[in-house]
Scaffold this motif. Structure first.
Motif, PDB file in Angstrom:
ATOM      1  N   SER A 113       0.834  -1.208   0.000  1.00 58.79           N
ATOM      2  CA  SER A 113       0.000   0.000   0.000  1.00 58.79           C
ATOM      3  C   SER A 113       0.867   1.256   0.000  1.00 58.79           C
ATOM      4  O   SER A 113       0.505   2.262  -0.618  1.00 58.79           O
ATOM      5  CB  SER A 113      -0.935  -0.005   1.210  1.00 58.79           C
ATOM      6  OG  SER A 113      -0.228   0.169   2.427  1.00 58.79           O
ATOM      7  N   TRP A 114       2.014   1.219   0.677  1.00 61.23           N
ATOM      8  CA  TRP A 114       2.948   2.341   0.634  1.00 61.23           C
ATOM      9  C   TRP A 114       3.475   2.526  -0.785  1.00 61.23           C
ATOM     10  O   TRP A 114       3.591   3.651  -1.285  1.00 61.23           O
ATOM     11  CB  TRP A 114       4.123   2.087   1.591  1.00 61.23           C
ATOM     12  CG  TRP A 114       3.845   2.438   3.011  1.00 61.23           C
ATOM     13  CD1 TRP A 114       2.822   1.949   3.780  1.00 61.23           C
ATOM     14  CD2 TRP A 114       4.577   3.347   3.837  1.00 61.23           C
ATOM     15  NE1 TRP A 114       2.888   2.483   5.041  1.00 61.23           N
ATOM     16  CE2 TRP A 114       3.954   3.336   5.110  1.00 61.23           C
ATOM     17  CE3 TRP A 114       5.694   4.141   3.637  1.00 61.23           C
ATOM     18  CZ2 TRP A 114       4.419   4.112   6.170  1.00 61.23           C
ATOM     19  CZ3 TRP A 114       6.173   4.912   4.694  1.00 61.23           C
ATOM     20  CH2 TRP A 114       5.526   4.894   5.939  1.00 61.23           C
ATOM     21  N   THR A 115       3.818   1.406  -1.436  1.00 62.17           N
ATOM     22  CA  THR A 115       4.307   1.465  -2.811  1.00 62.17           C
ATOM     23  C   THR A 115       3.241   2.020  -3.736  1.00 62.17           C
ATOM     24  O   THR A 115       3.525   2.836  -4.630  1.00 62.17           O
ATOM     25  CB  THR A 115       4.727   0.063  -3.283  1.00 62.17           C
ATOM     26  OG1 THR A 115       5.650  -0.501  -2.343  1.00 62.17           O
ATOM     27  CG2 THR A 115       5.380   0.128  -4.649  1.00 62.17           C
ATOM     28  N   MET A 116       2.010   1.579  -3.541  1.00 61.36           N
ATOM     29  CA  MET A 116       0.892   2.075  -4.344  1.00 61.36           C
ATOM     30  C   MET A 116       0.712   3.577  -4.139  1.00 61.36           C
ATOM     31  O   MET A 116       0.492   4.327  -5.103  1.00 61.36           O
ATOM     32  CB  MET A 116      -0.393   1.336  -3.959  1.00 61.36           C
ATOM     33  CG  MET A 116      -1.599   1.673  -4.816  1.00 61.36           C
ATOM     34  SD  MET A 116      -3.091   0.798  -4.252  1.00 61.36           S
ATOM     35  CE  MET A 116      -2.598  -0.897  -4.546  1.00 61.36           C
ATOM     36  N   SER A 117       0.836   4.016  -2.897  1.00 59.58           N
ATOM     37  CA  SER A 117       0.717   5.437  -2.596  1.00 59.58           C
ATOM     38  C   SER A 117       1.850   6.227  -3.247  1.00 59.58           C
ATOM     39  O   SER A 117       1.637   7.321  -3.784  1.00 59.58           O
ATOM     40  CB  SER A 117       0.726   5.659  -1.086  1.00 59.58           C
ATOM     41  OG  SER A 117       0.779   7.038  -0.770  1.00 59.58           O
ATOM     42  N   TYR A 118       3.072   5.648  -3.218  1.00 63.55           N
ATOM     43  CA  TYR A 118       4.223   6.320  -3.820  1.00 63.55           C
ATOM     44  C   TYR A 118       4.019   6.489  -5.324  1.00 63.55           C
ATOM     45  O   TYR A 118       4.323   7.545  -5.893  1.00 63.55           O
ATOM     46  CB  TYR A 118       5.490   5.511  -3.540  1.00 63.55           C
ATOM     47  CG  TYR A 118       6.765   6.199  -3.966  1.00 63.55           C
ATOM     48  CD1 TYR A 118       7.460   7.018  -3.089  1.00 63.55           C
ATOM     49  CD2 TYR A 118       7.270   6.026  -5.255  1.00 63.55           C
ATOM     50  CE1 TYR A 118       8.627   7.655  -3.480  1.00 63.55           C
ATOM     51  CE2 TYR A 118       8.435   6.660  -5.649  1.00 63.55           C
ATOM     52  CZ  TYR A 118       9.103   7.468  -4.758  1.00 63.55           C
ATOM     53  OH  TYR A 118      10.256   8.094  -5.150  1.00 63.55           O
ATOM     54  N   VAL A 119       3.495   5.446  -5.975  1.00 64.94           N
ATOM     55  CA  VAL A 119       3.214   5.519  -7.408  1.00 64.94           C
ATOM     56  C   VAL A 119       2.178   6.598  -7.694  1.00 64.94           C
ATOM     57  O   VAL A 119       2.320   7.401  -8.634  1.00 64.94           O
ATOM     58  CB  VAL A 119       2.735   4.157  -7.936  1.00 64.94           C
ATOM     59  CG1 VAL A 119       2.251   4.273  -9.370  1.00 64.94           C
ATOM     60  CG2 VAL A 119       3.842   3.116  -7.834  1.00 64.94           C
ATOM     61  N   TYR A 120       1.137   6.636  -6.872  1.00 63.77           N
ATOM     62  CA  TYR A 120       0.075   7.633  -7.065  1.00 63.77           C
ATOM     63  C   TYR A 120       0.617   9.051  -6.957  1.00 63.77           C
ATOM     64  O   TYR A 120       0.364   9.901  -7.828  1.00 63.77           O
ATOM     65  CB  TYR A 120      -1.023   7.413  -6.027  1.00 63.77           C
ATOM     66  CG  TYR A 120      -1.994   8.566  -5.911  1.00 63.77           C
ATOM     67  CD1 TYR A 120      -2.989   8.773  -6.868  1.00 63.77           C
ATOM     68  CD2 TYR A 120      -1.903   9.481  -4.848  1.00 63.77           C
ATOM     69  CE1 TYR A 120      -3.868   9.833  -6.771  1.00 63.77           C
ATOM     70  CE2 TYR A 120      -2.775  10.540  -4.748  1.00 63.77           C
ATOM     71  CZ  TYR A 120      -3.754  10.721  -5.707  1.00 63.77           C
ATOM     72  OH  TYR A 120      -4.626  11.784  -5.614  1.00 63.77           O
TER      73      TYR A 120
END
Length: 220
Positions: A113-120
């Motif tokens: 979820s952190w990675t997903m947030s970083y991508v966003y």
């Protein structure tokens, strides 16, 4: 009533899925930091020793246990251990296998979820003009609900729930769903890894953390 037996569609899909399970986010996110903090290239030696002494035997144990249990239609550790050895106690010991899997899955979903947030935030341009320290500071307050980093209320919770739902949907499709994702995700992971490696070699010490700077000075 007959039960449908799930199986891998191809050997390539199986290999990619197992590779994705073995590599993990830790090798991309945690390993470089540990390498820099513990002597750079010298850190790879104990890493490979641990991999050979612990990683490969555990892989064989998990693989053989799963194949043995699958022959009898047992797909959870309590029933696998119960079918492998006499005595009811093994079934209860196998329960720990379920809880450890849940704990690891919950932790990895959180990292995802952190990675997903970083991508966003990379796509929407949140980090434009930020230094490395600014980006690090952004994620230090990322989980602080009392502070809104982007105006999205409970942002960390929202991305975590999205990640959980996405993982649940993929797993609900069985081995076929995992195989499809592995065939797409693993080549992309390798491609991104190559891009990051090339970028890291050409970047030099620009924007590097203080730890990296100290390591570089120590090597000179």
């Amino acid at each position: 009533m007959s039960t449908k037996s799930d199986s891998w569609g191809s050997r390539v899909g199986l290999i990619l899925a197992m590779a994705g399970n073995a590599v993990g986010l830790g090798n991309f996110l945690r390993f470089p930091v540990q390498a820099v903090q513990n002597g750079g290239g010298a850190f790879i030696i104990p890493y490979l020793v641990c991999f050979l002494v612990m990683g490969i035997p555990l892989l064989f144990i998990e693989w053989s246990s799963g194949r043995f249990g699958g022959r009898s239609g047992n797909h959870s550790t309590p029933y696998i251990l119960d079918s492998m050895a006499k005595g009811r106690v093994w079934k209860y010991i196998g329960v720990f296998g379920i809880f450890t899997n849940i704990a690891v899955a919950a932790y990895y979903c959180y990292i995802e979820s952190w990675t997903m947030s970083y991508v966003y935030h990379s796509i929407v341009g949140t980090f434009n003009g930020m230094s490395q320290a600014d980006v690090a500071g952004f994620f230090q307050s990322y989980t602080n609900i009392s502070e809104s980093t982007t105006g999205i209320p409970y942002e960390a919770v929202i991305f975590y729930i999205i990640c959980l739902l996405l993982n649940t949907f993929i797993l609900s499709k069985g081995l076929g769903g995992i195989e499809k994702v592995a065939k797409i995700g693993m080549p992309l992971l390798i491609l991104f890894g190559v891009i990051l490696a090339v970028r890291g070699l050409t970047l030099g010490t620009s924007g590097a953390s203080d730890i990296f700077q100290m390591q570089m000075h120590g090597m000179v």
